[in-house]
Design a protein around this motif. Structure first.
Motif, PDB file in Angstrom:
ATOM      1  N   GLY A  49       0.880  -1.015   0.269  1.00  0.00           N
ATOM      2  CA  GLY A  49       0.278   0.153  -0.235  1.00  0.00           C
ATOM      3  C   GLY A  49       1.115   1.240   0.198  1.00  0.00           C
ATOM      4  O   GLY A  49       1.026   2.391  -1.240  1.00  0.00           O
ATOM      5  N   LEU A  50       1.830   1.194   0.739  1.00  0.00           N
ATOM      6  CA  LEU A  50       2.494   2.272   0.901  1.00  0.00           C
ATOM      7  C   LEU A  50       2.981   2.301  -0.577  1.00  0.00           C
ATOM      8  O   LEU A  50       3.744   3.468  -1.204  1.00  0.00           O
ATOM      9  N   ALA A  51       4.151   0.934  -1.559  1.00  0.00           N
ATOM     10  CA  ALA A  51       3.923   1.491  -2.740  1.00  0.00           C
ATOM     11  C   ALA A  51       3.822   2.240  -3.713  1.00  0.00           C
ATOM     12  O   ALA A  51       3.753   2.857  -4.478  1.00  0.00           O
ATOM     13  N   LEU A  52       2.349   1.622  -3.727  1.00  0.00           N
ATOM     14  CA  LEU A  52       1.492   2.524  -4.403  1.00  0.00           C
ATOM     15  C   LEU A  52       1.071   3.880  -4.644  1.00  0.00           C
ATOM     16  O   LEU A  52       0.850   4.398  -5.254  1.00  0.00           O
ATOM     17  N   ILE A  53       0.727   4.208  -2.925  1.00  0.00           N
ATOM     18  CA  ILE A  53       0.793   5.491  -2.743  1.00  0.00           C
ATOM     19  C   ILE A  53       1.838   6.027  -3.439  1.00  0.00           C
ATOM     20  O   ILE A  53       2.075   7.729  -4.462  1.00  0.00           O
ATOM     21  N   CYS A  54       3.097   6.334  -3.346  1.00  0.00           N
ATOM     22  CA  CYS A  54       4.354   6.251  -4.010  1.00  0.00           C
ATOM     23  C   CYS A  54       4.200   6.212  -5.437  1.00  0.00           C
ATOM     24  O   CYS A  54       4.591   7.907  -6.604  1.00  0.00           O
ATOM     25  N   VAL A  55       3.828   5.330  -6.061  1.00  0.00           N
ATOM     26  CA  VAL A  55       3.699   5.092  -7.358  1.00  0.00           C
ATOM     27  C   VAL A  55       2.943   5.764  -7.798  1.00  0.00           C
ATOM     28  O   VAL A  55       2.777   6.843  -9.230  1.00  0.00           O
ATOM     29  N   TRP A  56       1.352   6.411  -7.993  1.00  0.00           N
ATOM     30  CA  TRP A  56       1.124   6.920  -8.087  1.00  0.00           C
ATOM     31  C   TRP A  56       0.951   8.775  -7.273  1.00  0.00           C
ATOM     32  O   TRP A  56       0.320   9.414  -8.128  1.00  0.00           O
ATOM     33  N   ALA A  57       1.661   8.734  -6.275  1.00  0.00           N
ATOM     34  CA  ALA A  57       2.464  10.436  -6.449  1.00  0.00           C
ATOM     35  C   ALA A  57       3.094  10.619  -7.237  1.00  0.00           C
ATOM     36  O   ALA A  57       3.571  11.789  -7.921  1.00  0.00           O
ATOM     37  N   ARG A  58       4.603   9.312  -7.708  1.00  0.00           N
ATOM     38  CA  ARG A  58       5.493  10.544  -8.801  1.00  0.00           C
ATOM     39  C   ARG A  58       4.409  10.376 -10.056  1.00  0.00           C
ATOM     40  O   ARG A  58       4.208  11.149 -10.923  1.00  0.00           O
ATOM     41  N   ALA A  59       3.403   9.602 -10.824  1.00  0.00           N
ATOM     42  CA  ALA A  59       2.790   9.396 -11.428  1.00  0.00           C
ATOM     43  C   ALA A  59       1.805  10.623 -11.569  1.00  0.00           C
ATOM     44  O   ALA A  59       1.949  11.465 -12.608  1.00  0.00           O
ATOM     45  N   PHE A  60       1.360  11.328 -10.617  1.00  0.00           N
ATOM     46  CA  PHE A  60       0.488  12.830 -10.126  1.00  0.00           C
ATOM     47  C   PHE A  60       1.494  13.169 -10.285  1.00  0.00           C
ATOM     48  O   PHE A  60       1.093  14.626 -11.046  1.00  0.00           O
ATOM     49  N   LYS A  61       2.362  13.415 -10.314  1.00  0.00           N
ATOM     50  CA  LYS A  61       3.691  14.244 -10.867  1.00  0.00           C
ATOM     51  C   LYS A  61       4.148  14.706 -11.925  1.00  0.00           C
ATOM     52  O   LYS A  61       4.570  16.196 -12.835  1.00  0.00           O
ATOM     53  N   ILE A  62       3.948  13.872 -12.308  1.00  0.00           N
ATOM     54  CA  ILE A  62       4.663  13.973 -13.899  1.00  0.00           C
ATOM     55  C   ILE A  62       2.890  14.288 -14.794  1.00  0.00           C
ATOM     56  O   ILE A  62       3.707  15.061 -16.050  1.00  0.00           O
ATOM     57  N   VAL A  63       2.091  13.834 -14.790  1.00  0.00           N
ATOM     58  CA  VAL A  63       0.521  14.645 -15.103  1.00  0.00           C
ATOM     59  C   VAL A  63       0.972  16.634 -14.689  1.00  0.00           C
ATOM     60  O   VAL A  63       0.262  16.978 -15.576  1.00  0.00           O
ATOM     61  N   ALA A  64       0.976  16.246 -13.644  1.00  0.00           N
ATOM     62  CA  ALA A  64       0.528  17.311 -13.514  1.00  0.00           C
ATOM     63  C   ALA A  64       1.970  18.631 -13.589  1.00  0.00           C
ATOM     64  O   ALA A  64       1.512  19.571 -13.857  1.00  0.00           O
ATOM     65  N   LEU A  65       2.848  18.204 -14.357  1.00  0.00           N
ATOM     66  CA  LEU A  65       4.068  19.176 -14.622  1.00  0.00           C
ATOM     67  C   LEU A  65       4.023  18.975 -16.455  1.00  0.00           C
ATOM     68  O   LEU A  65       4.521  19.864 -16.609  1.00  0.00           O
ATOM     69  N   SER A  66       3.620  17.900 -16.706  1.00  0.00           N
ATOM     70  CA  SER A  66       2.897  17.802 -17.913  1.00  0.00           C
ATOM     71  C   SER A  66       1.697  19.038 -18.600  1.00  0.00           C
ATOM     72  O   SER A  66       2.001  19.841 -19.435  1.00  0.00           O
ATOM     73  N   ALA A  67       0.102  19.248 -17.380  1.00  0.00           N
ATOM     74  CA  ALA A  67      -0.457  19.727 -17.615  1.00  0.00           C
ATOM     75  C   ALA A  67       0.495  21.649 -17.760  1.00  0.00           C
ATOM     76  O   ALA A  67      -0.448  22.446 -18.561  1.00  0.00           O
ATOM     77  N   LEU A  68       1.201  21.608 -16.727  1.00  0.00           N
ATOM     78  CA  LEU A  68       1.500  22.464 -16.535  1.00  0.00           C
ATOM     79  C   LEU A  68       1.946  23.386 -18.032  1.00  0.00           C
ATOM     80  O   LEU A  68       2.214  24.953 -18.095  1.00  0.00           O
ATOM     81  N   ALA A  69       2.971  22.020 -17.920  1.00  0.00           N
ATOM     82  CA  ALA A  69       4.120  23.016 -19.125  1.00  0.00           C
ATOM     83  C   ALA A  69       3.001  23.083 -20.069  1.00  0.00           C
ATOM     84  O   ALA A  69       3.314  23.889 -21.059  1.00  0.00           O
TER      85      ALA A  69
END
Length: 76
Positions: A49-69
């Protein structure tokens, strides 16, 4: 590089929940068959579950930075 390809972190964020369900389910089954009085499989679920939270946080960071760009490119 193919602009339509999915980054590896996003692909992992999509496939990891299925791995989580399979591994935790298998561990609970093994726990039920070998030692039904002691529940050790909960620690597997907690760790994954901790690993899942980390994986989703990393994916959210990519999506958020892509949307910002994309937003800054569209505005400029």
């Amino acid at each position: 590089m193919n602009p339509l390809s999915i980054p590896a972190d996003l692909l992992k964020a999509l496939t990891f929940p299925f791995k989580f369900i399979f591994v935790v389910g298998l561990c609970y089954f093994i726990n039920w068959m070998t030692s039904p009085g002691y529940l050790w499989a909960q620690w597997v679920a907690f760790g994954m579950g901790l690993a899942l939270i980390c994986v989703w946080a990393r994916a959210f960071k990519i999506v958020a930075l892509s949307a910002l760009a994309a937003a800054t490119t569209y505005i400029a």
